[in-house]
Design a protein around this motif. Structure first.
Motif, PDB file in Angstrom:
ATOM      1  N   MET A 266       0.863  -1.196   0.000  1.00  0.00           N
ATOM      2  CA  MET A 266       0.000   0.000   0.000  1.00  0.00           C
ATOM      3  C   MET A 266       0.897   1.243   0.000  1.00  0.00           C
ATOM      4  N   ASN A 267       0.746   2.055  -1.032  1.00  0.00           N
ATOM      5  CA  ASN A 267       1.534   3.283  -1.076  1.00  0.00           C
ATOM      6  C   ASN A 267       0.854   4.333  -0.194  1.00  0.00           C
TER       7      ASN A 267
ATOM      8  N   LEU B 296      -1.734   7.554  -1.041  1.00  0.00           N
ATOM      9  CA  LEU B 296      -3.122   7.497  -0.566  1.00  0.00           C
ATOM     10  C   LEU B 296      -3.407   8.660   0.385  1.00  0.00           C
TER      11      LEU B 296
ATOM     12  N   ARG C  16      -3.788  11.941  -1.429  1.00  0.00           N
ATOM     13  CA  ARG C  16      -5.093  12.039  -2.107  1.00  0.00           C
ATOM     14  C   ARG C  16      -6.192  12.351  -1.094  1.00  0.00           C
ATOM     15  N   ASN C  17      -6.097  11.740   0.087  1.00  0.00           N
ATOM     16  CA  ASN C  17      -7.104  12.014   1.120  1.00  0.00           C
ATOM     17  C   ASN C  17      -7.042  13.467   1.576  1.00  0.00           C
TER      18      ASN C  17
ATOM     19  N   ARG D 278      -8.603  15.384  -1.123  1.00  0.00           N
ATOM     20  CA  ARG D 278     -10.057  15.139  -1.171  1.00  0.00           C
ATOM     21  C   ARG D 278     -10.793  16.038  -0.166  1.00  0.00           C
TER      22      ARG D 278
ATOM     23  N   ASN E 215     -16.362   4.558   8.103  1.00  0.00           N
ATOM     24  CA  ASN E 215     -16.921   3.470   7.301  1.00  0.00           C
ATOM     25  C   ASN E 215     -15.886   2.954   6.290  1.00  0.00           C
ATOM     26  N   GLU E 216     -15.189   3.904   5.697  1.00  0.00           N
ATOM     27  CA  GLU E 216     -14.139   3.578   4.716  1.00  0.00           C
ATOM     28  C   GLU E 216     -13.004   2.783   5.378  1.00  0.00           C
TER      29      GLU E 216
ATOM     30  N   ILE F 203     -14.092  -0.744   5.869  1.00  0.00           N
ATOM     31  CA  ILE F 203     -13.971  -1.536   4.637  1.00  0.00           C
ATOM     32  C   ILE F 203     -12.515  -1.938   4.428  1.00  0.00           C
ATOM     33  N   MET F 204     -11.632  -0.982   4.653  1.00  0.00           N
ATOM     34  CA  MET F 204     -10.202  -1.285   4.469  1.00  0.00           C
ATOM     35  C   MET F 204      -9.780  -2.412   5.401  1.00  0.00           C
ATOM     36  N   LYS F 205     -10.261  -2.338   6.651  1.00  0.00           N
ATOM     37  CA  LYS F 205      -9.921  -3.406   7.593  1.00  0.00           C
ATOM     38  C   LYS F 205     -10.545  -4.728   7.141  1.00  0.00           C
TER      39      LYS F 205
ATOM     40  N   VAL G 290      -6.576  -4.678   5.453  1.00  0.00           N
ATOM     41  CA  VAL G 290      -5.599  -3.682   5.905  1.00  0.00           C
ATOM     42  C   VAL G 290      -5.460  -3.820   7.416  1.00  0.00           C
TER      43      VAL G 290
ATOM     44  N   GLN H 258      -1.360  -0.279   9.686  1.00  0.00           N
ATOM     45  CA  GLN H 258      -1.287   0.418   8.392  1.00  0.00           C
ATOM     46  C   GLN H 258      -2.255   1.608   8.361  1.00  0.00           C
TER      47      GLN H 258
ATOM     48  N   ARG I 192      -8.701 -12.589   5.787  1.00  0.00           N
ATOM     49  CA  ARG I 192      -9.618 -11.795   4.948  1.00  0.00           C
ATOM     50  C   ARG I 192      -8.906 -11.301   3.690  1.00  0.00           C
TER      51      ARG I 192
ATOM     52  N   PHE J  11     -19.968  -5.609  -1.093  1.00  0.00           N
ATOM     53  CA  PHE J  11     -20.937  -4.999  -0.182  1.00  0.00           C
ATOM     54  C   PHE J  11     -22.087  -4.364  -0.978  1.00  0.00           C
TER      55      PHE J  11
ATOM     56  N   ASN K 169     -18.764   0.289  -1.553  1.00  0.00           N
ATOM     57  CA  ASN K 169     -17.665   0.542  -0.613  1.00  0.00           C
ATOM     58  C   ASN K 169     -16.284   0.496  -1.257  1.00  0.00           C
TER      59      ASN K 169
ATOM     60  N   ILE L 135     -12.789   2.530  -2.389  1.00  0.00           N
ATOM     61  CA  ILE L 135     -12.033   3.638  -1.785  1.00  0.00           C
ATOM     62  C   ILE L 135     -12.124   4.827  -2.745  1.00  0.00           C
TER      63      ILE L 135
ATOM     64  N   VAL M  68     -10.808   7.717  -3.294  1.00  0.00           N
ATOM     65  CA  VAL M  68      -9.699   8.454  -3.922  1.00  0.00           C
ATOM     66  C   VAL M  68      -8.922   7.594  -4.923  1.00  0.00           C
TER      67      VAL M  68
ATOM     68  N   PHE N  99      -5.559  -2.859  -4.986  1.00  0.00           N
ATOM     69  CA  PHE N  99      -5.251  -2.514  -3.586  1.00  0.00           C
ATOM     70  C   PHE N  99      -4.881  -3.746  -2.743  1.00  0.00           C
TER      71      PHE N  99
ATOM     72  N   ASP O  43      -1.669  -5.377  -3.722  1.00  0.00           N
ATOM     73  CA  ASP O  43      -0.561  -4.577  -3.210  1.00  0.00           C
ATOM     74  C   ASP O  43      -0.325  -4.901  -1.735  1.00  0.00           C
ATOM     75  N   LEU O  44      -1.443  -5.040  -0.985  1.00  0.00           N
ATOM     76  CA  LEU O  44      -1.312  -5.402   0.438  1.00  0.00           C
ATOM     77  C   LEU O  44      -0.664  -6.769   0.600  1.00  0.00           C
TER      78      LEU O  44
END
Lengths: 407, 229
Positions: A1-2, A6, A9-10, A13, A294-295, A298-300, A304, A308, B84, B92, B96, B98, B100, B109, B112-113
């Motif tokens: 993950m770069n 990221l 960008r956040n 945003r 929420n985002e 989802i990542m978790k 992720v 991280q 996971r 979902f 959901n 990302i 950006v 993604f 990459d992880l």
């Protein structure tokens, strides 16, 4: 993950919030740079007023002179001692003093005549460059004197006006003579401003009938970086037991301690200002994090790791801080640079104010240095890193399902 | 038939204020490799809770969940995150993605992880985007795509890692019926051509009609488990 990509960008945003956060941080950073440079300028200016205008690094007096500044408490064979001091790598100049009354057409005042060696005084102080008006002393004009600015105001005199001195000679007779004003000094210290009258050693020796001795020898280090305490010890080895050798920090302990604590005061100020900044950063990051919880869920969920996510939130904060630092350094540096050149004119409130006998310069100059730029920036990074611990930990510890269903 | 997921006497109780709500009640179930199965039932029946337990997003109050023979109850949070990441694909209801990231980056993604090299990521992502019909849209961000296109990206993200199972929670709930049909065509094709196991939670009749296996959930229990093949 770069993470950096990221995070940037956040930051982009959340443009409006990022901008407000960055501006708040940059403003605080700039203000702290200005404050730090002003404090540094104040300390440097005070030290200049003390050391370079009058006191020098080290002073030698007869053992009893400082308690009883009597005309008779002089340094015997001061010329030889001064010359021996010069031989071991210092600059040194002799001074004679005499109390008395100085009168103009309008008024009179108690003064301290200061006889200075025109050959060597410029090697120990820069008082000759500190004139508000007129010109410095000249051996060809023995009756020309330079006086303190408040004394000039008190006696209501200007350049060229005549003054009459009445005092006492070393052999017990009355000393009196007429002088004229060659120059008026800028602010130096309370004692010089109110009662200082400079003339050549030759003139004062003749006036008070003190042909050889001096009341004070002023010594300066040639290398400003060499330790003052060691220099004092070196000079002391040349002095007899009848003499007192003290450096300016020993002569003016209150000022010395004040200067030592000035940096601590700057740190305290940085801390208080940045606590306010921390609340802005914390608020911004909390909003940013909770808006995206929420985002993060989802990542978790897709794998992720909490660590991280902490890295991502820290990266976003560091981007804010970096941008704020650049703006803050440019803004703060520019303001400080201007204040270094032009200063802040405090004459309406600070003219005549002195601290522990040292008159404050009515123009307050900043002093720009690497330290005064770097320390506020480091503080900003540290505070931002601390402020973001809570939101980062909150997101790192939240369960993915709870985060996904967070509304 | 190889078993991918096995649930044994699973119960899940939630605390809502002072009231205990039993969302899942003593459920035993297995999902086999290649299944195209749906958990269906009315809202609040417990189907999404079962999906969350299988996905390691939630812990059962009682019982055990095995994924490819690994008991999820014995795994740490970090180990569950690894499972996971490597073995489960999620789709979902609300896509959901990302926001950006582009379609390509969203799909890439997880690879990459996983630490896969960029060249392989590119190859796999481009192939997967082609499979889900998103060629030419790889540089678009989610807000530049329709709901159906976003869900296709979500499907690409879920399958690009070649997971043991894809868990899809109401994947057609936010799209129109035409788009729903095309998404189901896609997932069915992936199931048939690549043997990817799908487990849906849905009450959408379109999805139920396509399923090979229909598991009816009611009041937190399995009311029926019907296999059509």
């Amino acid at each position: 993950m770069n993470i950096i990509s990221l995070a940037s960008r956040n930051v982009y945003r959340s443009g409006h919030r990022s901008l407000v956060t960055i501006i708040a941080m940059a403003f605080a950073c700039a203000m702290m740079i200005v404050f730090a440079t002003l404090m540094e300028g104040f300390v440097a200016g005070s030290e200049r007023n003390i050391v370079s205008m009058n006191v020098g690094d080290i002073q030698i007096h007869d053992l009893g002179y400082r308690d009883d500044p009597d005309i008779y408490n002089s340094i015997v064979d001061s010329g030889t001692l001064a010359s021996r001091i010069r031989k071991i790598g210092f600059t040194a100049s002799e001074r004679q003093f005499a109390f008395g009354l100085l009168a103009s057409d309008q008024s009179s005042a108690g003064v301290l005549l200061r006889g200075i060696d025109l050959t060597f005084e410029h090697t120990v102080t820069q008082i000759d460059q500190h004139l508000m008006s007129g010109t410095w002393l000249d051996l060809a004009d023995q009756h020309g004197v330079v006086i303190g600015k408040k004394l000039a105001r008190l006696l209501d005199i200007s350049l060229g006006d005549e003054l009459i001195f009445v005092g006492q000679t070393a052999d017990g007779y009355m000393a009196n003579d007429a002088f004229h004003v060659r120059g008026i000094l800028k602010t130096v210290s309370a004692s010089i401003d109110n009662a200082g009258v400079y003339m050549s050693s030759e003139m004062l020796r003749e006036l008070i009938a003190l042909p050889e001795d001096a009341h004070e020898i002023v010594v300066m280090r040639k290398k400003r970086t060499s330790p003052l305490v060691i220099a004092t010890e070196q000079v002391a080895t040349l002095a007899t037991e009848q003499l007192e050798v003290m450096n300016w920090q020993q002569l003016m302990p209150v000022i010395s301690r004040f200067m030592e604590t000035a940096q601590i005061q700057t740190f305290i100020m940085l801390l208080f200002t940045y606590i306010a900044v921390a609340s802005v950063v914390l608020n911004a990051m909390l909003m940013s994090v909770f808006e995206r919880i929420n985002e993060f869920g989802i990542m978790k969920a897709i794998g992720v790791r909490p660590w991280q996510i902490v890295q991502l939130i820290y990266a976003e904060t560091m981007i804010h801080t970096m941008l704020a630092s650049v703006i803050g350094v440019v803004m703060g540096g520019a303001i400080s640079w201007y204040l270094q050149l032009h200063g802040i004119d405090m004459s309406s409130i600070a003219d005549g104010i002195s601290f522990a006998g040292i008159a404050l310069d009515p123009i307050w100059y900043a002093q720009l240095s690497t330290k005064s730029l770097v320390i506020p920036v480091l503080f900003l990074f540290a505070i931002a890193a601390i402020a973001v611990i809570y939101p980062a930990a909150k997101v790192a510890l939240i369960r993915p399902l709870e985060a996904i269903h967070h509304r | 038939m190889e078993t991918i997921v096995e649930l044994k006497n699973i119960s899940k109780t939630y605390q809502q204020g002072e009231v205990e709500v039993k969302a899942v009640n003593d459920v035993s179930l297995s999902v086999n490799k290649g299944d195209f199965a749906v958990l269906c039932g009315p809202s609040g029946s417990g189907k999404t809770s079962i999906l969350n337990l299988i996905g390691g997003l939630d812990e059962p109050s009682l019982g055990n969940v095995w994924l490819e023979g690994v008991n999820l109850a014995t795994q740490t949070n970090a180990q569950l995150a690894e499972i996971r990441k490597n073995r489960i694909g999620f789709v979902f209801q609300a896509y959901n993605l990302i926001p950006v990231m582009t379609a390509y980056e969203n799909a890439a993604f997880v690879l990459d992880l996983q630490g896969i090299k960029e060249k392989e990521i590119h190859q796999r992502v481009m192939q997967t985007l082609a499979e889900v019909g998103l060629v030419g849209l790889e540089h678009r961000r989610p807000d530049e795509m329709s709901g159906g296109q976003q869900q296709r990206v979500a499907i690409a993200r879920a399958i690009v890692t070649r997971p043991a199972i894809v868990l899809a929670d109401e994947p057609t709930a936010n799209v129109d019926s035409h788009t729903a049909e095309s998404l189901l065509d896609l997932m069915q094709k992936l199931n048939q051509q690549h043997g990817i196991t799908f487990l849906f939670s849905t009450h959408d009749q379109h999805v139920i009609d396509r399923a090979q296996r229909i598991i009816q959930v009611q009041d937190g229990t399995i009311a029926s488990d019907e296999c059509r093949v």
